[in-house]
Write an enzyme that holds these catalytic residues in place. Structure first.
Site, PDB file in Angstrom:
ATOM      1  CB  ILE A  52      -0.992   0.054   1.187  1.00 11.73           C
ATOM      2  CG1 ILE A  52      -0.232  -0.067   2.492  1.00 11.73           C
ATOM      3  CG2 ILE A  52      -2.064  -1.005   1.099  1.00 11.73           C
ATOM      4  CD1 ILE A  52      -0.400   1.129   3.357  1.00 11.73           C
ATOM      5  CB  SER A  53       4.554   1.804   0.220  1.00 12.06           C
ATOM      6  OG  SER A  53       4.763   1.240   1.481  1.00 12.06           O
ATOM      7  CB  SER A 105      10.173  -4.325   1.642  1.00  9.29           C
ATOM      8  OG  SER A 105       9.611  -5.064   2.702  1.00  9.29           O
ATOM      9  CE  LYS A 157      12.643  -3.583   5.697  1.00  6.98           C
ATOM     10  NZ  LYS A 157      11.836  -3.724   6.914  1.00  6.98           N
ATOM     11  CB  ALA A 164      15.791 -11.494  18.407  1.00  7.25           C
TER      12      ALA A 164
HETATM   13  P1  NAD Z   1      12.125 -11.824  10.611  1.00  8.84           P
HETATM   14  O1  NAD Z   1      12.020 -13.015   9.729  1.00  8.84           O
HETATM   15  O2  NAD Z   1      13.331 -10.954  10.527  1.00  8.84           O
HETATM   16  O3  NAD Z   1      12.001 -12.301  12.156  1.00  8.84           O
HETATM   17  C1  NAD Z   1      11.036 -13.225  12.557  1.00  8.84           C
HETATM   18  C2  NAD Z   1      11.026 -13.322  14.083  1.00  8.84           C
HETATM   19  O4  NAD Z   1       9.901 -14.115  14.456  1.00  8.84           O
HETATM   20  C3  NAD Z   1      12.252 -14.005  14.688  1.00  8.84           C
HETATM   21  O5  NAD Z   1      12.537 -13.398  15.923  1.00  8.84           O
HETATM   22  C4  NAD Z   1      11.769 -15.444  14.907  1.00  8.84           C
HETATM   23  O6  NAD Z   1      12.485 -16.102  15.940  1.00  8.84           O
HETATM   24  C5  NAD Z   1      10.318 -15.202  15.285  1.00  8.84           C
HETATM   25  N1  NAD Z   1       9.437 -16.338  15.021  1.00  8.84           N
HETATM   26  C6  NAD Z   1       9.007 -16.777  13.813  1.00  8.84           C
HETATM   27  N2  NAD Z   1       8.190 -17.830  13.966  1.00  8.84           N
HETATM   28  C7  NAD Z   1       8.107 -18.066  15.293  1.00  8.84           C
HETATM   29  C8  NAD Z   1       7.409 -19.011  16.083  1.00  8.84           C
HETATM   30  N3  NAD Z   1       6.617 -19.955  15.525  1.00  8.84           N
HETATM   31  N4  NAD Z   1       7.548 -18.949  17.422  1.00  8.84           N
HETATM   32  C9  NAD Z   1       8.338 -18.008  18.008  1.00  8.84           C
HETATM   33  N5  NAD Z   1       9.005 -17.081  17.303  1.00  8.84           N
HETATM   34  C10 NAD Z   1       8.899 -17.114  15.976  1.00  8.84           C
HETATM   35  O7  NAD Z   1      10.810 -11.015  10.352  1.00  8.84           O
HETATM   36  P2  NAD Z   1      10.549  -9.458  10.630  1.00  8.84           P
HETATM   37  O8  NAD Z   1      10.924  -8.691   9.428  1.00  8.84           O
HETATM   38  O9  NAD Z   1      11.153  -9.108  11.929  1.00  8.84           O
HETATM   39  O10 NAD Z   1       8.956  -9.440  10.718  1.00  8.84           O
HETATM   40  C11 NAD Z   1       8.278  -9.913  11.871  1.00  8.84           C
HETATM   41  C12 NAD Z   1       6.842  -9.450  11.817  1.00  8.84           C
HETATM   42  O11 NAD Z   1       6.834  -8.030  11.840  1.00  8.84           O
HETATM   43  C13 NAD Z   1       6.086  -9.846  10.548  1.00  8.84           C
HETATM   44  O12 NAD Z   1       4.787 -10.235  10.929  1.00  8.84           O
HETATM   45  C14 NAD Z   1       6.031  -8.568   9.745  1.00  8.84           C
HETATM   46  O13 NAD Z   1       4.892  -8.514   8.919  1.00  8.84           O
HETATM   47  C15 NAD Z   1       5.950  -7.540  10.840  1.00  8.84           C
HETATM   48  N6  NAD Z   1       6.423  -6.201  10.457  1.00  8.84           N
HETATM   49  C16 NAD Z   1       5.556  -5.159  10.623  1.00  8.84           C
HETATM   50  C17 NAD Z   1       5.956  -3.874  10.301  1.00  8.84           C
HETATM   51  C18 NAD Z   1       4.994  -2.736  10.470  1.00  8.84           C
HETATM   52  O14 NAD Z   1       5.263  -1.652   9.916  1.00  8.84           O
HETATM   53  N7  NAD Z   1       3.929  -2.884  11.211  1.00  8.84           N
HETATM   54  C19 NAD Z   1       7.260  -3.630   9.820  1.00  8.84           C
HETATM   55  C20 NAD Z   1       8.135  -4.728   9.690  1.00  8.84           C
HETATM   56  C21 NAD Z   1       7.692  -6.009  10.008  1.00  8.84           C
END
Ligand code: NAD
Length: 287
Positions: free
Chosen positions: A23-24, A69, A73, A134
């Site tokens: 949506i950006s 994205s 990144k 993390a």
């Molecule tokens: P990433 O792949 O870098 O990190 C994933 C994280 O989730 C890790 O810490 C991993 O250990 C954990 N994880 C995954 N599955 C798991 C499980 N079953 N049990 C426990 N821990 C689990 O991903 P990210 O880029 O950090 O994204 C994480 C979330 O943040 C996504 O849902 C993404 O859509 C959301 N996000 C939202 C925004 C926003 O603007 N609102 C921005 C960036 C990311």
């Protein structure tokens, strides 16, 4: 649009894949139109292989900048002339600004999260934060929280592939900033209870709660939550995750990831244009 685009219009790109769902483009183009700014924002399917040429094109075409994205990144950092302090610590960028051929990489996800707290009247400066996860989102949030002056951060992650990487990153952030940040095993339930009890805010920064894990929550025991705890989720689809439902039932103030999403866009918008995004209007129009 046909009235708006001119020979002087400057281009801003979004380099990611898959990206057509984003949506950006609507968020930024609508904001440019409302403020009468002569920019256009377009999404491009760019993966790791195409990234070097795409970044070179920012200079070649004299673009104002770009957003990045998945999966770009981290890789993009090596093509920047400069990195913001937060981007350097995170080892990742989501925004590029081109100033006369000099590219600076920024990470605005953490700024977006912190501004969403501010917009909801929440201050966590000097207080403790507990973060679940993390990965990229968690790292961006904790770095900005440290830079803004949060007192202590407890990070809980499963002992998966992210854990070891996070341990190194957190150690270097701690060394650089002197902030009290600890990484713990998510399986340590007693410690999790203890750290949440000492925190002003609990943040889910994992994908647990959205598809394919929709309906799931890393916290299922409501007794870990108390009514004066703020509970935030980075997820915005669904708008209320299982964690936020549980927290709301306990009387907690809750926030989904929408404010963070708009906040990261608004921070990038300001870096490119020097202007404030009309956040309230955009929120009403798009969400
Ligand atoms: P990433 O792949 O870098 O990190 C994933 C994280 O989730 C890790 O810490 C991993 O250990 C954990 N994880 C995954 N599955 C798991 C499980 N079953 N049990 C426990 N821990 C689990 O991903 P990210 O880029 O950090 O994204 C994480 C979330 O943040 C996504 O849902 C993404 O859509 C959301 N996000 C939202 C925004 C926003 O603007 N609102 C921005 C960036 C990311």
């Amino acid at each position: 649009m046909s009235e708006r685009i001119t020979g002087h219009t400057e281009l801003i790109g979004l380099f990611a894949t898959p990206i057509r769902h984003s949506i950006s483009p609507q968020m930024h183009n609508e904001s440019f139109a409302r403020l009468g700014l002569d920019y256009a924002y377009l999404a491009f399917e760019v993966g790791k292989e195409e990234l070097p040429a795409a970044i070179q094109s920012i200079k070649t075409l004299g673009m104002r900048g770009a957003n990045l994205s998945m999966p770009n990144k981290q890789l993009a950092c090596q093509y920047m002339d400069h990195l913001s302090p937060a981007a350097k610590m995170a080892g990742a960028i989501n925004t590029i600004v081109n100033d006369d051929g000099v590219l600076t990489g920024h990470i605005t996800d953490g700024t977006g999260f912190m501004s969403s707290l501010e917009m909801n009247g929440i201050s966590i400066i000097g207080k403790q934060m507990t973060i679940l996860g993390a990965g990229g989102a968690a790292t961006a949030i904790l770095i900005q929280a440290v830079l803004d002056g949060v007192g202590k951060i407890s990070v809980f992650n499963a002992k998966d592939a992210f854990f070891a990487t996070a341990a190194d990153k957190i150690a270097s952030i701690k060394a650089e900033t002197g902030c009290d940040i600890q990484l713990h095993d998510l399986a340590d339930e007693d410690l999790l209870r203890q750290e949440i009890a000492a925190s002003a805010i609990l943040v889910n920064a994992t994908g647990v709660g959205m598809k394919p894990l929709e309906g799931q929550s890393l916290i299922t025991d409501a007794s870990l939550l108390r009514s004066d705890l703020v509970v935030a989720d980075v997820i915005y689809t669904p708008s209320e995750t299982a964690l936020l439902k549980l927290a709301k039932a306990q009387g907690c103030q809750t926030l989904n990831g929408l404010g963070m999403l708009i906040g990261q866009g608004a921070a990038a918008f300001k870096l490119w244009t020097g202007k404030e995004m009309p956040v309230a209007e955009i929120k009403e129009l798009l969400f």
